[in-house]
Design a protein around this motif. Structure first.
Motif, PDB file in Angstrom:
ATOM      1  N   LYS A  36       0.827  -1.211   0.000  1.00 47.97           N
ATOM      2  CA  LYS A  36       0.000   0.000   0.000  1.00 47.97           C
ATOM      3  C   LYS A  36       0.863   1.264   0.000  1.00 47.97           C
ATOM      4  O   LYS A  36       1.770   1.425   0.804  1.00 47.97           O
ATOM      5  N   GLY A  37       0.586   2.164  -0.942  1.00 52.03           N
ATOM      6  CA  GLY A  37       1.300   3.431  -1.032  1.00 52.03           C
ATOM      7  C   GLY A  37       2.658   3.353  -1.697  1.00 52.03           C
ATOM      8  O   GLY A  37       3.391   4.353  -1.732  1.00 52.03           O
ATOM      9  N   GLN A  38       3.034   2.192  -2.252  1.00 49.52           N
ATOM     10  CA  GLN A  38       4.351   2.014  -2.861  1.00 49.52           C
ATOM     11  C   GLN A  38       4.269   2.094  -4.387  1.00 49.52           C
ATOM     12  O   GLN A  38       3.177   2.128  -4.965  1.00 49.52           O
ATOM     13  N   THR A  39       5.425   2.088  -5.035  1.00 54.24           N
ATOM     14  CA  THR A  39       5.499   2.092  -6.498  1.00 54.24           C
ATOM     15  C   THR A  39       6.472   1.015  -6.963  1.00 54.24           C
ATOM     16  O   THR A  39       7.343   0.586  -6.206  1.00 54.24           O
ATOM     17  N   CYS A  40       6.323   0.608  -8.201  1.00 55.86           N
ATOM     18  CA  CYS A  40       7.166  -0.430  -8.800  1.00 55.86           C
ATOM     19  C   CYS A  40       8.582   0.112  -9.007  1.00 55.86           C
ATOM     20  O   CYS A  40       8.755   1.184  -9.590  1.00 55.86           O
ATOM     21  N   TYR A  41       9.577  -0.637  -8.578  1.00 48.45           N
ATOM     22  CA  TYR A  41      10.954  -0.174  -8.733  1.00 48.45           C
ATOM     23  C   TYR A  41      11.430  -0.248 -10.187  1.00 48.45           C
ATOM     24  O   TYR A  41      12.464   0.337 -10.542  1.00 48.45           O
ATOM     25  N   ILE A  42      10.649  -0.911 -11.045  1.00 49.40           N
ATOM     26  CA  ILE A  42      11.022  -1.037 -12.454  1.00 49.40           C
ATOM     27  C   ILE A  42      10.373   0.061 -13.292  1.00 49.40           C
ATOM     28  O   ILE A  42      11.054   0.799 -14.012  1.00 49.40           O
ATOM     29  N   CYS A  43       9.046   0.205 -13.197  1.00 47.45           N
ATOM     30  CA  CYS A  43       8.346   1.199 -14.023  1.00 47.45           C
ATOM     31  C   CYS A  43       7.986   2.460 -13.246  1.00 47.45           C
ATOM     32  O   CYS A  43       7.509   3.430 -13.840  1.00 47.45           O
ATOM     33  N   THR A  44       8.191   2.456 -11.924  1.00 42.21           N
ATOM     34  CA  THR A  44       7.967   3.585 -10.999  1.00 42.21           C
ATOM     35  C   THR A  44       6.492   3.970 -10.848  1.00 42.21           C
ATOM     36  O   THR A  44       6.186   5.033 -10.312  1.00 42.21           O
ATOM     37  N   GLN A  45       5.568   3.110 -11.279  1.00 43.23           N
ATOM     38  CA  GLN A  45       4.140   3.394 -11.152  1.00 43.23           C
ATOM     39  C   GLN A  45       3.507   2.496 -10.081  1.00 43.23           C
ATOM     40  O   GLN A  45       4.005   1.415  -9.790  1.00 43.23           O
ATOM     41  N   ALA A  46       2.391   2.972  -9.524  1.00 43.49           N
ATOM     42  CA  ALA A  46       1.660   2.159  -8.555  1.00 43.49           C
ATOM     43  C   ALA A  46       0.844   1.088  -9.274  1.00 43.49           C
ATOM     44  O   ALA A  46       0.841  -0.081  -8.876  1.00 43.49           O
ATOM     45  N   LEU A  47       0.134   1.491 -10.328  1.00 40.37           N
ATOM     46  CA  LEU A  47      -0.599   0.547 -11.168  1.00 40.37           C
ATOM     47  C   LEU A  47       0.145   0.358 -12.486  1.00 40.37           C
ATOM     48  O   LEU A  47       0.681   1.316 -13.042  1.00 40.37           O
ATOM     49  N   HIS A  48       0.164  -0.876 -12.949  1.00 41.39           N
ATOM     50  CA  HIS A  48       0.836  -1.139 -14.224  1.00 41.39           C
ATOM     51  C   HIS A  48       0.126  -0.397 -15.346  1.00 41.39           C
ATOM     52  O   HIS A  48      -1.110  -0.409 -15.445  1.00 41.39           O
ATOM     53  N   TRP A  49       0.894   0.247 -16.217  1.00 36.47           N
ATOM     54  CA  TRP A  49       0.323   1.131 -17.245  1.00 36.47           C
ATOM     55  C   TRP A  49      -0.611   0.397 -18.200  1.00 36.47           C
ATOM     56  O   TRP A  49      -1.582   0.965 -18.700  1.00 36.47           O
ATOM     57  N   LYS A  50      -0.354  -0.899 -18.438  1.00 38.37           N
ATOM     58  CA  LYS A  50      -1.140  -1.645 -19.424  1.00 38.37           C
ATOM     59  C   LYS A  50      -2.168  -2.561 -18.759  1.00 38.37           C
ATOM     60  O   LYS A  50      -3.353  -2.523 -19.109  1.00 38.37           O
ATOM     61  N   THR A  51      -1.737  -3.356 -17.804  1.00 36.20           N
ATOM     62  CA  THR A  51      -2.627  -4.356 -17.204  1.00 36.20           C
ATOM     63  C   THR A  51      -3.442  -3.802 -16.041  1.00 36.20           C
ATOM     64  O   THR A  51      -4.417  -4.419 -15.628  1.00 36.20           O
ATOM     65  N   LYS A  52      -3.004  -2.670 -15.485  1.00 33.52           N
ATOM     66  CA  LYS A  52      -3.651  -2.048 -14.313  1.00 33.52           C
ATOM     67  C   LYS A  52      -3.551  -2.917 -13.061  1.00 33.52           C
ATOM     68  O   LYS A  52      -4.311  -2.742 -12.112  1.00 33.52           O
ATOM     69  N   GLU A  53      -2.591  -3.849 -13.068  1.00 33.18           N
ATOM     70  CA  GLU A  53      -2.416  -4.701 -11.891  1.00 33.18           C
ATOM     71  C   GLU A  53      -1.700  -3.954 -10.780  1.00 33.18           C
ATOM     72  O   GLU A  53      -0.959  -2.995 -11.027  1.00 33.18           O
ATOM     73  N   GLY A  54      -1.904  -4.413  -9.539  1.00 33.37           N
ATOM     74  CA  GLY A  54      -1.230  -3.834  -8.393  1.00 33.37           C
ATOM     75  C   GLY A  54       0.142  -4.432  -8.181  1.00 33.37           C
ATOM     76  O   GLY A  54       0.652  -5.196  -9.013  1.00 33.37           O
ATOM     77  N   LEU A  55       0.728  -4.104  -7.049  1.00 30.90           N
ATOM     78  CA  LEU A  55       2.112  -4.479  -6.752  1.00 30.90           C
ATOM     79  C   LEU A  55       2.205  -5.760  -5.935  1.00 30.90           C
ATOM     80  O   LEU A  55       1.250  -6.167  -5.257  1.00 30.90           O
ATOM     81  N   VAL A  56       3.387  -6.370  -5.968  1.00 27.56           N
ATOM     82  CA  VAL A  56       3.701  -7.530  -5.138  1.00 27.56           C
ATOM     83  C   VAL A  56       5.092  -7.336  -4.538  1.00 27.56           C
ATOM     84  O   VAL A  56       5.879  -6.501  -5.004  1.00 27.56           O
ATOM     85  N   ARG A  57       5.374  -8.114  -3.501  1.00 24.11           N
ATOM     86  CA  ARG A  57       6.745  -8.250  -3.001  1.00 24.11           C
ATOM     87  C   ARG A  57       6.809  -9.549  -2.217  1.00 24.11           C
ATOM     88  O   ARG A  57       6.203  -9.668  -1.160  1.00 24.11           O
ATOM     89  N   GLY A  58       7.578 -10.497  -2.728  1.00 30.69           N
ATOM     90  CA  GLY A  58       7.649 -11.811  -2.094  1.00 30.69           C
ATOM     91  C   GLY A  58       9.059 -12.316  -1.989  1.00 30.69           C
ATOM     92  O   GLY A  58       9.337 -13.483  -2.275  1.00 30.69           O
TER      93      GLY A  58
END
Length: 333
Positions: A36-58
């Protein structure tokens, strides 16, 4: 539906695409509180620009590191493998890139649980359309089986592993590759409660690894770990302890003190010490001490959310309880 499947690349590809979307949704939901409240370290977005998927970290990343979209992680891995294939890089270079399908590029620890499963489906849907003899496709089905197992989708994992074993045998794969798939199958049987069958398989696999690789081998250490784990389930603790006493120092030499395999071997030995019905007071104290040390190491190396760390914490509670039950009360005879 037939037309839809045909447009999607026929049945296997259609199924892989569908399962991938389901796995991503499951992983995003599982990680929602953490991301929650984070961004992707690869694309720097919270939601993926194409799929609109959220983030993970495992993985073992902590703080603000390691948050990503499964799609971004998959794209990273896909590009690395494509570069290796297009430039005809050697086997060693390929093997350095291939683990991106299950290992974090930041902390270098393996993804776990539903995140690993989602990446596994991404890998399989990427390469499923290739011929069966294609080595990358063969590796992809192995990644899928391991991903399903990591997410505890055990019946599905078993189906994939049986298909892989059949494929490997048809293609006359080397003995070492066959042993790897048999190990995965045995572990799935164990998870599904088929304990005697699994233990017998794992005993034979361990013997095969000693014959093929010798005792000073990572593959043999993993085989010993799997076999002793099955012995623990069957409460054949003395047999497990005997093999683990030999395996712990070998794992430290071959794999290193902080390697996941070494940590798992140490955990399994500590468990065998306190689960022995004839455990002495000294055995229980040794178990608690080993688990306390292991808890500090796993938390530092893998992070608090890693399954090994949480497993160590649970076993530490159990060993302390066993020690309290065994310790004479003050003033007793």
């Amino acid at each position: 539906m037939c037309k839809k499947i045909h447009r999607g690349g026929n049945a296997e590809q259609y199924n892989a695409d569908k399962k991938y979307k389901e796995a991503v949704a499951e992983a995003v939901e599982e990680c929602a509180d953490d991301t929650k409240g984070q961004t992707c370290y690869i694309c720097t977005q919270a939601l993926h620009w194409k799929t609109k998927e959220g983030l993970v970290r495992g993985c073992a990343c902590r703080g603000t590191a390691g948050f990503a979209h499964v799609s971004c992680l998959a794209e990273q891995a896909k590009i690395l493998i494509a570069e290796a294939e297009e430039n005809n890089l050697d086997y060693k270079a390929f093997n350095l890139r291939w683990p991106r399908w299950w290992k974090c590029s930041l902390c270098e620890q393996e993804y776990h649980g539903v995140v690993r499963c989602a990446l596994a489906w991404a890998c399989w849907k990427m390469y499923v359309g290739r011929p069966e003899v294609d080595e990358t496709r063969q590796l992809a089905i192995s990644v899928l089986g391991n991903g399903l197992f990591a997410a505890k989708h055990d019946e599905d994992a078993l189906i994939v592993q049986e298909a892989e074993l059949s494929m490997r045998r048809r293609l006359n794969a080397p003995e070492g590759n066959i042993l790897i798939v048999q190990t995965c199958l045995a572990n799935s049987h164990l998870r599904l409660g088929r304990n005697e069958q699994a233990s017998n398989m794992l005993r034979d696999i361990y013997s095969g690894r000693v014959r093929l690789n010798g005792e000073e081998s990572r593959d043999t250490i993993i085989a010993a770990l799997n076999y002793t784990s099955s012995l623990g389930v069957l409460r054949r603790v003395e047999e497990a302890k005997s093999l683990l006493r030999k395996t712990v120092p070998v794992a430290q030499r071959v794999c290193g003190e902080n390697d996941e395999i070494t940590l798992r071997v140490k955990l399994t030995y500590a468990m065998a010490l306190y689960r022995d019905t004839g455990a002495s007071l000294d055995d229980l104290r040794e178990s608690v001490t080993r688990l306390e040390d292991l808890e500090r190491v796993t938390r530092r190396v893998l992070g608090g959310a890693h399954p090994i760390t949480t497993g160590v914490e649970l076993r530490l509670q159990e060993s302390r309880a066993a020690l309290r039950r065994k310790t004479p009360s003050p003033g007793s005879a």
